[in-house]
Design an enzyme around this catalytic site. Structure first.
Site, mmCIF file in Angstrom:
data_model
loop_
_atom_site.group_PDB
_atom_site.id
_atom_site.type_symbol
_atom_site.label_atom_id
_atom_site.label_comp_id
_atom_site.label_asym_id
_atom_site.label_seq_id
_atom_site.Cartn_x
_atom_site.Cartn_y
_atom_site.Cartn_z
ATOM 1 C CD GLN A 164 -2.837 -1.262 2.341
ATOM 2 O OE1 GLN A 164 -2.569 -2.083 3.207
ATOM 3 N NE2 GLN A 164 -3.863 -0.440 2.436
ATOM 4 C CG HIS A 262 -0.589 -6.345 5.095
ATOM 5 N ND1 HIS A 262 -0.696 -5.796 6.349
ATOM 6 C CD2 HIS A 262 -1.594 -5.812 4.374
ATOM 7 C CE1 HIS A 262 -1.713 -4.955 6.382
ATOM 8 N NE2 HIS A 262 -2.283 -4.946 5.187
ATOM 9 C CG ASN A 319 -2.803 -7.777 7.742
ATOM 10 O OD1 ASN A 319 -3.060 -7.045 8.685
ATOM 11 N ND2 ASN A 319 -3.457 -7.703 6.586
ATOM 12 C CD GLU A 320 -7.196 -6.912 8.265
ATOM 13 O OE1 GLU A 320 -7.689 -6.953 7.108
ATOM 14 O OE2 GLU A 320 -7.231 -5.900 8.970
#
Length: 606
Positions: A164, A262, A319-320
């Site tokens: 990101q 991620h 992550n998630e």
């Protein structure tokens, strides 16, 4: 000009009549606490010199740690993929891991409108932050009313993820990931984003100047191991880069928190023509269920740990993961891969830091708490979001019945697996952005769960998710996205997690994209009071959770330190800095000052 802590910077410009939070009492950020603090007691004591310089390591350095790997690591370097050029100039076609083979992966990725760089092509040397940028903004009239302090070892920081913010996707040997294929149409892609790959030193400087203590970032698998699988060469350029990122963070007086994966799963695991998205859960066929995934991820984790674990105190493996592994095999692979990396870190490497996972879950609250079916729906929602991972990892407990009875292909973990997996996390990371209102599917949970039809979008949770309560009110103040300001539900959520899974908690992400912020003029974007309200109310509830509920919350990491690429979108601005997409210049927002000031005025003095 050297950068200064924000409270010193504020004093330096007080002559300019800027409003600052320092008064004769020293507690104007907490006026309700005036008179409640104990007076100091002055006394003489013998003096002696003490050694102030210490070096803290959390694992052996690479020269020793590498001996734990079964095979020695070969390293290599690759160039950058330049469309129409690199694949022609590469002549090492006989080398399975050469430049030609590496370039062919990008040819297969078939990128749209790809440009190799944005403004930058080399690492930018950091510049000091002018004092004028560190002037405190005018305070909001109403503020928090707590009188609690954070424990002295509380982990406070900000977060970001490589996909990101970094850009530079096909430069310096990085190979394709899922995220280069996931976004379609005319939406913005991750090719440039914040150019943090070249601007990381300046970004770290800006965080440190604000008084941030921990920086949570991610390392892309496909930069470290372009060919992904065990036995393939390690990218020396990537090792050097993240060594320097970690060094830069430490030199700035902060501590690094590193996440291994991620969302940016290597593209080679992905059935790219068969990615499906569930509107409430995430993406299927995103690579986590690949039969080679576990061994490959464990190898990748070992490479990271042997190189960097001596200087990194906190590690996150996934992550998630539910967003990209919501079928049974995907979650089962994550549980096994994580536990193996954990055992390597603590049992073999003898790492003394902390390792865990961070989960996504908008806390599911029953629409009607007095209705038993609504309570059942909320409990099921939590089981499938969190219990699926947390029951075996934190408690050594079998997968929830709701999972075993609902998901195709589900199987029970055997006793040997449960023993190995049990307590393979040092903390429970929760990305606790908001809450959601839950009620049963109209046909009932059991009827829905027995019908795994792709046309039934409530499957497998089989609950309705809403943003309005039983009286028709929004659950909280709304944002540009799914996030609503729900601080009291955060406290309830932390209480539930701690008492259910009995581990320390890190609020590993929380943040708020102000509604319509991207359409505003710069001064209005900077004065982001709704985001300040979000952060300060959430942090107030964290303190109440610690002191009034006895919940061991050991940290909070705000998302994000700057506006970034939200998976095809720049309008959902979660950052505490505005980023000019043309110049890459960053500007501090009011919320950054407010959040840091909240924490700094509530830290227990030594």
């Amino acid at each position: 000009m050297l950068f200064l802590p924000i409270w010193i910077a504020a004093l330096a410009v007080a002559v300019e009549a800027q409003e600052v939070y320092i008064t004769k009492t020293g507690t104007s950020a907490r006026p309700q606490c005036t008179g409640t603090l104990a007076s100091p007691s002055f006394h003489f004591q013998p003096f002696s010199y003490t050694l102030k310089e210490t070096i803290r390591t959390f694992a052996p350095a690479y020269s020793k740690a590498a001996k734990l790997l079964k095979t020695s690591l070969s390293t290599s370097t690759w160039g950058s993929w330049l469309p129409g050029q690199t694949e022609i100039s590469a002549t090492d076609t006989a080398d399975p891991y050469g430049q030609a083979a590496w370039s062919s992966m990008w040819l297969q990725a078939d990128l749209q409108n790809y440009t190799t760089t944005g403004l930058l092509s080399t690492t930018v040397h950091p510049t000091p932050i002018p004092t004028s940028e560190l002037v405190l903004p005018p305070a909001d009239y109403f503020g928090p009313t707590d009188c609690y302090d954070f424990p002295d070892d509380f982990v406070f920081g900000v977060a970001g993820s490589a996909a990101q913010i970094e850009g530079a996707i096909a430069l310096d040997g990085r190979s394709p990931s899922l995220l280069e294929k996931l976004i379609t149409g005319d939406k913005p892609r991750d090719y440039v984003t914040n150019e943090n790959y070249f601007l990381y030193k300046q970004d770290v400087e800006r965080m440190a100047a604000m008084g941030v203590e921990y920086y949570s970032f991610t390392i892309p698998w496909t930069r470290i191991l372009p060919f992904v699988l065990p036995g393939t060469p390690v990218n020396q350029q990537a090792i050097d880069h993240y060594n320097d990122v970690i060094k830069t963070v430490l030199d700035a007086g902060m501590q690094p928190v590193v996440t291994m994966l991620h969302f940016d799963s290597p593209l080679m695991f992905v059935a790219s023509d068969n990615i499906t998205r569930h509107p409430d859960i995430g993406y299927n066929n995103a690579g986590y269920q690949n039969e080679t995934f576990v061994d490959a991820f464990v190898n990748y984790g070992k490479v990271l740990l042997t190189h960097f674990a001596d200087r990194v105190p906190i590690w996150v493996t996934f992550n998630e993961p539910l967003l990209y592994a919501f079928n049974f095999q995907g979650v089962d692979n994550v549980v096994h891969a994580h536990s193996q990396v954990y055992h390597f870190y603590h049992d073999e490497l003898k790492g003394t830091g902390r390792m865990g996972l961070k989960f996504n879950d908008n806390f599911g609250v029953p629409k009607d708490p007095k209705n038993a079916s609504h309570v059942q729906a909320a409990n099921r929602f939590q089981e499938m979001q969190l219990g699926f991972f947390a029951d075996p990892i934190f408690l050594g407990k079998q997968y929830p019945d709701s999972v075993l009875k609902t998901l195709p292909g589900a199987r029970r973990l055997n006793d040997t697996e449960l023993t190995y997996i049990k307590k393979t996390a040092d903390f429970f990371g929760i990305d606790a952005y908001t809450a959601t209102v839950v009620s049963p599917a109209s046909e009932g949970i059991d009827a829905c769960a027995s019908n795994p039809s792709s046309s039934n979008w409530l499957f497998p949770y089989c609950v309705n998710q809403e943003t309005t309560n039983i009286y028709g009110w929004n659950i909280g103040y709304r944002s540009e996205s799914y996030v609503y300001i729900t601080p009291t539900y955060l406290r309830e959520f932390l209480f539930d997690i701690y008492n259910k899974w009995k581990h320390p908690i890190i609020v590993s992400e929380f943040g708020f994209p102000v509604y319509g912020e991207a359409t505003k003029d710069l001064p209005d974007q900077l004065y982001d009071s709704p985001r300040s309200q979000y952060y300060l109310s959430f942090m107030s509830e964290v303190l109440k959770s610690i002191y009034e509920d006895g919940v061991e919350v050991i940290g909070a990491l705000a998302w994000s330190f700057a506006d970034n690429w939200e998976f095809g979108d720049y309008s959902q601005q979660f950052g505490m800095q505005v980023v000019n997409r043309t110049t890459q210049k960053r500007h501090y927002k009011k919320s950054f000052f407010d959040l840091v000031d909240f924490v700094k005025t509530r830290q227990i003095s030594d």
